[in-house]
Design a protein around this motif. Structure first.
Motif, PDB file in Angstrom:
ATOM      1  N   UNK A 149       0.827  -1.206   0.000  1.00 27.24           N
ATOM      2  CA  UNK A 149       0.000   0.000   0.000  1.00 27.24           C
ATOM      3  C   UNK A 149       0.864   1.260   0.000  1.00 27.24           C
ATOM      4  N   UNK A 150       1.984   1.201   0.717  1.00 29.18           N
ATOM      5  CA  UNK A 150       2.846   2.375   0.859  1.00 29.18           C
ATOM      6  C   UNK A 150       3.685   2.630  -0.394  1.00 29.18           C
ATOM      7  N   UNK A 151       4.241   1.566  -0.975  1.00 24.67           N
ATOM      8  CA  UNK A 151       5.129   1.663  -2.145  1.00 24.67           C
ATOM      9  C   UNK A 151       4.715   0.632  -3.187  1.00 24.67           C
ATOM     10  N   UNK A 152       3.608   0.876  -3.896  1.00 25.60           N
ATOM     11  CA  UNK A 152       3.075  -0.123  -4.837  1.00 25.60           C
ATOM     12  C   UNK A 152       4.062  -0.579  -5.912  1.00 25.60           C
ATOM     13  N   UNK A 153       4.948   0.297  -6.355  1.00 25.36           N
ATOM     14  CA  UNK A 153       5.858  -0.078  -7.442  1.00 25.36           C
ATOM     15  C   UNK A 153       7.155  -0.710  -6.989  1.00 25.36           C
ATOM     16  N   UNK A 154       7.377  -0.805  -5.698  1.00 24.74           N
ATOM     17  CA  UNK A 154       8.655  -1.298  -5.177  1.00 24.74           C
ATOM     18  C   UNK A 154       8.622  -2.813  -4.980  1.00 24.74           C
ATOM     19  N   UNK A 155       9.791  -3.378  -4.697  1.00 21.53           N
ATOM     20  CA  UNK A 155       9.887  -4.796  -4.343  1.00 21.53           C
ATOM     21  C   UNK A 155       9.603  -4.903  -2.843  1.00 21.53           C
ATOM     22  N   UNK A 156       8.336  -5.118  -2.512  1.00 21.14           N
ATOM     23  CA  UNK A 156       7.917  -5.085  -1.099  1.00 21.14           C
ATOM     24  C   UNK A 156       8.572  -6.187  -0.263  1.00 21.14           C
ATOM     25  N   UNK A 157       8.806  -7.346  -0.871  1.00 17.80           N
ATOM     26  CA  UNK A 157       9.420  -8.447  -0.110  1.00 17.80           C
ATOM     27  C   UNK A 157      10.840  -8.091   0.315  1.00 17.80           C
ATOM     28  N   UNK A 158      11.576  -7.435  -0.591  1.00 20.20           N
ATOM     29  CA  UNK A 158      12.930  -7.009  -0.253  1.00 20.20           C
ATOM     30  C   UNK A 158      12.894  -5.931   0.826  1.00 20.20           C
ATOM     31  N   UNK A 159      12.003  -4.958   0.663  1.00 19.78           N
ATOM     32  CA  UNK A 159      11.914  -3.867   1.647  1.00 19.78           C
ATOM     33  C   UNK A 159      11.485  -4.392   3.021  1.00 19.78           C
ATOM     34  N   UNK A 160      10.645  -5.420   3.060  1.00 23.44           N
ATOM     35  CA  UNK A 160      10.254  -6.003   4.347  1.00 23.44           C
ATOM     36  C   UNK A 160      11.477  -6.587   5.055  1.00 23.44           C
ATOM     37  N   UNK A 161      12.359  -7.255   4.294  1.00 25.14           N
ATOM     38  CA  UNK A 161      13.606  -7.766   4.889  1.00 25.14           C
ATOM     39  C   UNK A 161      14.488  -6.624   5.379  1.00 25.14           C
ATOM     40  N   UNK A 162      14.535  -5.538   4.594  1.00 21.72           N
ATOM     41  CA  UNK A 162      15.344  -4.374   4.977  1.00 21.72           C
ATOM     42  C   UNK A 162      14.854  -3.801   6.305  1.00 21.72           C
ATOM     43  N   UNK A 163      13.546  -3.695   6.464  1.00 19.30           N
ATOM     44  CA  UNK A 163      12.991  -3.141   7.704  1.00 19.30           C
ATOM     45  C   UNK A 163      13.201  -4.070   8.893  1.00 19.30           C
ATOM     46  N   UNK A 164      13.183  -5.365   8.655  1.00 17.09           N
ATOM     47  CA  UNK A 164      13.360  -6.318   9.755  1.00 17.09           C
ATOM     48  C   UNK A 164      14.830  -6.527  10.129  1.00 17.09           C
ATOM     49  N   UNK A 165      15.739  -6.241   9.198  1.00 15.26           N
ATOM     50  CA  UNK A 165      17.162  -6.490   9.444  1.00 15.26           C
ATOM     51  C   UNK A 165      17.689  -5.817  10.716  1.00 15.26           C
TER      52      UNK A 165
END
Length: 199
Positions: A149-165
């Protein structure tokens, strides 16, 4: 079924025989008592079996290894935490904007880890893959949905890992004990990361 396989999905534990449930609770209670008295670092499945007056095979069949027993010890709080971000009040639960919910989730995750820091540290030491097993999948799926919802065009799965790292108990412990960061400073840093991703 081992506890680590039960944890990822929110809900009730699978049904079990009454005697199996009693033994499970006896083992978990005994392990919790031993940790309170001696610390988590000394936890041994063989010693837990002796203290709980059950066979060693029973403990290993039920929990598999030390990581499985630790998952059982953190299970109740984990289920409450999952319920809070999946269906609790806003902004952690539904109702806020995706950015607000992501920030609230990461801040709550920091508190969740620090609330059982010794157990989570032991879990990471007990099994190298433990950090990316169990609840990590639930956290990742939750963030991926919000990031869609926040970044529809981005790779959300990668960004989720980035936020959890940066939200792992080993790093959190290091930041607090070695870097001298307060818990609030850590949370503020995560808020800044979310704002950058949201831009």
């Amino acid at each position: 079924m081992r506890e680590r396989q039960q944890l990822p999905v929110l809900g009730q534990p699978p049904p079990e025989r009454a005697d199996a449930a009693r033994n499970r609770q006896k083992i978990v209670d005994c392990a919790a008592r031993m940790i309170a008295e001696r610390g988590a670092e000394q936890l041994s499945l063989d010693e837990v079996a002796r203290e709980a007056c059950v066979g060693v095979g029973t403990v290993y069949r039920r929990f598999g290894d030390r990581a499985g027993l630790i998952y059982a010890l953190i299970d109740e709080r984990e289920r409450h935490f999952q319920a809070a971000f999946l269906s609790g009040p806003s902004p952690l639960g539904p109702g806020g904007t995706p950015g607000e919910r992501i920030s609230a989730f990461l801040r709550a995750l920091v508190d969740h880890f620090f609330g059982q820091e010794e157990l989570f540290l032991l879990l990471e030491k007990s099994s190298p893959k433990a950090r990316f097993a169990g609840p990590y999948h639930v956290y990742h799926a939750h963030l991926t949905a919000l990031l869609a919802q926040l970044r529809p065009g981005a790779d959300q799965r990668f960004l989720a890992d980035v936020l959890l790292a940066p939200v792992n108990v080993g790093l959190l412990n290091f930041q607090r004990t070695e870097r001298g960061f307060t818990v609030e400073q850590i949370k503020d840093g995560l808020d800044a990361l979310v704002r950058e991703i949201a831009r």
